[in-house]
Design an enzyme around this catalytic site. Structure first.
Site, mmCIF file in Angstrom:
data_model
loop_
_atom_site.group_PDB
_atom_site.id
_atom_site.type_symbol
_atom_site.label_atom_id
_atom_site.label_comp_id
_atom_site.label_asym_id
_atom_site.label_seq_id
_atom_site.Cartn_x
_atom_site.Cartn_y
_atom_site.Cartn_z
ATOM 1 C CB VAL A 74 -0.943 -0.003 1.212
ATOM 2 C CG1 VAL A 74 -1.658 1.339 1.337
ATOM 3 C CG2 VAL A 74 -1.958 -1.132 1.093
ATOM 4 C CB VAL A 105 10.221 -3.640 3.507
ATOM 5 C CG1 VAL A 105 10.764 -3.559 2.102
ATOM 6 C CG2 VAL A 105 11.173 -2.960 4.488
ATOM 7 N N GLY A 106 7.036 -2.765 5.221
ATOM 8 C CA GLY A 106 6.256 -3.176 6.373
ATOM 9 C C GLY A 106 6.519 -2.346 7.616
ATOM 10 C CG ASP A 129 -0.505 0.168 13.384
ATOM 11 O OD1 ASP A 129 -1.695 -0.056 13.076
ATOM 12 O OD2 ASP A 129 0.237 0.909 12.717
ATOM 13 C CG HIS A 162 -28.642 10.053 -13.714
ATOM 14 N ND1 HIS A 162 -27.578 9.341 -14.213
ATOM 15 C CD2 HIS A 162 -28.986 10.960 -14.680
ATOM 16 C CE1 HIS A 162 -27.286 9.778 -15.426
ATOM 17 N NE2 HIS A 162 -28.136 10.766 -15.734
#
Length: 467
Positions: A184, A267-268, A309, A441
């Site tokens: 990503v 790389v992460g 994380d 629309h």
């Protein structure tokens, strides 16, 4: 068990500060400990800065089409990196101040320093002036996040060899940029720097870029990056890096040598679990250094929770925020669990990606052949009206129940539009429930309606051969 009177939170990123505010809303005294800027990596060195810079490149791409759209520009547009970075910093600063205001409004105490667990109810904080203080709490939430890994073979100096944090400062626009890693982050920076004029090469060790995304979406982005002159090298890796008089020479695993002017290492991430007292308290870690938690976000130590994380599950800011709310609810006695089945996400390449649920490959690995609906932006009236017809919507459905299993979009506003499919999944809706809803629309949302209709072969603005 008496209700908690005080919660201490280590970290004020999108998990920590949201947990702090939710706890305060529930009437609990809260202290949040952070040694850097409020908002964490996402706000200061990740999500918001990168999207702020990419918005400028996106505008530049539109201006390149100005003449075709009937807009005469008196001067050709040119990028001003220093001004872009200044605006980025202004955006970030304003949002950081906004978090500080919210914490103050809810009576959350913010301690600027580095926290370390002494036991399951005590955090010792090293303050900026060298002093120390201890905080007693009935519950502790660890929200220390993640960071770029330190790789000795890629000695980061912030200029010739960068991580994403330095790349966001645009220290220069290198003529030749090598991006190591095609996930990503790597693909977003490839879009950014290719737009700014760099000759970008991306090296990815997996067989394709964005290896965790649906293969069809991954192939779409590869084509779009190649249109922007990005060279893509897959199933390969960088084995050595050497600075020379003519640039930085990188040798690949297959023996090819690349010469560039700057390298971005993507790389992460590594979990920030070092130096915060986990070993002393006995908090259990996983094989990748992540904090192990149950579905209530509690560690093996009662009363100590972890979110974001640092738990290594789904490393997304909005997941950290959701985990923060769940953790606090459990601390105060409101039993809640995390459900990761419906997690929408955006990838801000050019064009951007929106996705939720399973990929086609994941569904097939379960022995199920999904029903699939497609719709391309080039058949969409709104896309033609705004002059951007690059895009695709892909819907995956259960062949037995017609429930939505996944949605994958690429194109303008994809990261926003995917939430319609996410809501359908959250409410356990069937394909026809979305297809039968009237869509305004002209809008980009009509592409979702048509893709849902196409699951049953009933899309109006899509020519299909009769079976």
């Amino acid at each position: 068990m008496p209700p908690p009177r005080h919660i201490a939170i280590l970290g004020a990123g999108p998990g920590g500060y949201v947990a702090a505010i939710r706890a305060a809303q529930l009437g609990v005294k809260v202290t949040v400990i952070e040694n850097q800027a409020l908002g964490g990596v996402c706000l200061n060195w990740g999500c918001i800065p990168s999207k702020t810079l990419l918005s400028v490149v996106e505008l530049g791409e539109k201006l390149k089409k100005a003449h075709d759209l009937g807009l005469q520009l008196s001067h050709p547009p040119a990028y001003a990196p220093a001004q872009m970075v200044a605006r980025k910093n202004q955006v970030v600063g304003g949002l950081v101040n906004g978090i500080a205001t919210l914490l103050k409004h809810w009576g959350v105490s913010h301690v600027q320093g580095t926290g370390r667990l002494v036991n399951d109810r005590t955090v010792r904080v090293s303050l900026a002036d060298g002093a120390e203080t201890s905080i007693q709490a009935d519950g502790i939430v660890i929200a220390t996040g993640s960071a770029s890994p330190a790789l000795p073979m890629f000695p980061v100096d912030g200029y010739d060899i960068m991580t994403s944090q330095e790349a966001l400062e645009i220290p220069r626009i290198p003529v030749r940029l090598l991006i190591i890693g095609g996930g990503v982050e790597g693909c977003e920076f490839a879009s950014l720097y290719a737009g700014l004029g760099s000759q970008v090469t991306v090296v990815e060790m997996m067989p394709r870029l964005l290896p965790l995304e649906d293969e069809e979406i991954s192939a779409f982005i590869e084509r779009e990056l190649r249109k922007r002159k990005v060279r893509i090298i897959v199933e390969n890796s960088v084995k050595s890096v050497d600075k020379t008089d003519v640039g930085i020479t990188s040798e690949l695993a297959d023996g090819e040598r690349l010469v560039c002017d700057a390298i971005l290492v993507s790389v992460g991430r590594r979990c920030n679990t070092k130096g915060i007292g986990l070993e002393e308290v006995g908090v259990r870690l996983g094989n990748k250094g992540e904090i192990e938690v149950d579905d209530r976000l509690e560690t093996n130590v009662p009363g100590v929770y972890a979110i974001g994380d640092v738990v290594g599950k789904t490393m997304l800011a909005h997941v950290a925020s959701a985990q923060g709310k769940v953790a606090v609810d459990n601390i105060v006695g409101n039993a809640k669990t995390m459900n990761y089945d419906v997690v929408p996400a955006g990838i801000f390449t050019l064009p951007e990606i929106g996705r939720v649920g399973l990929t086609e490959q994941q569904i097939r690995e379960q022995g199920v052949v999904p029903k699939i609906g497609h719709y391309r932006y080039r058949a969409l009236g709104k896309a033609h009206a705004v002059g951007d017809t690059v895009g695709l919507v892909k819907i995956l459905a259960d062949p037995q129940t017609d429930r939505v299993l996944g949605a994958h979009l690429v194109g303008m506003h994809a990261a926003d539009l995917v939430h319609e499919a996410a809501l359908a999944m959250q409410l356990n809706a069937k394909v026809q429930d979305v297809a039968g809803m009237i869509h305004a629309h002209p809008t980009h949302a009509e592409a979702l309606m048509e893709a849902f209709e196409d699951v049953e072969g009933m899309a109006i603005h899509l020519a299909r051969k009769r079976s």
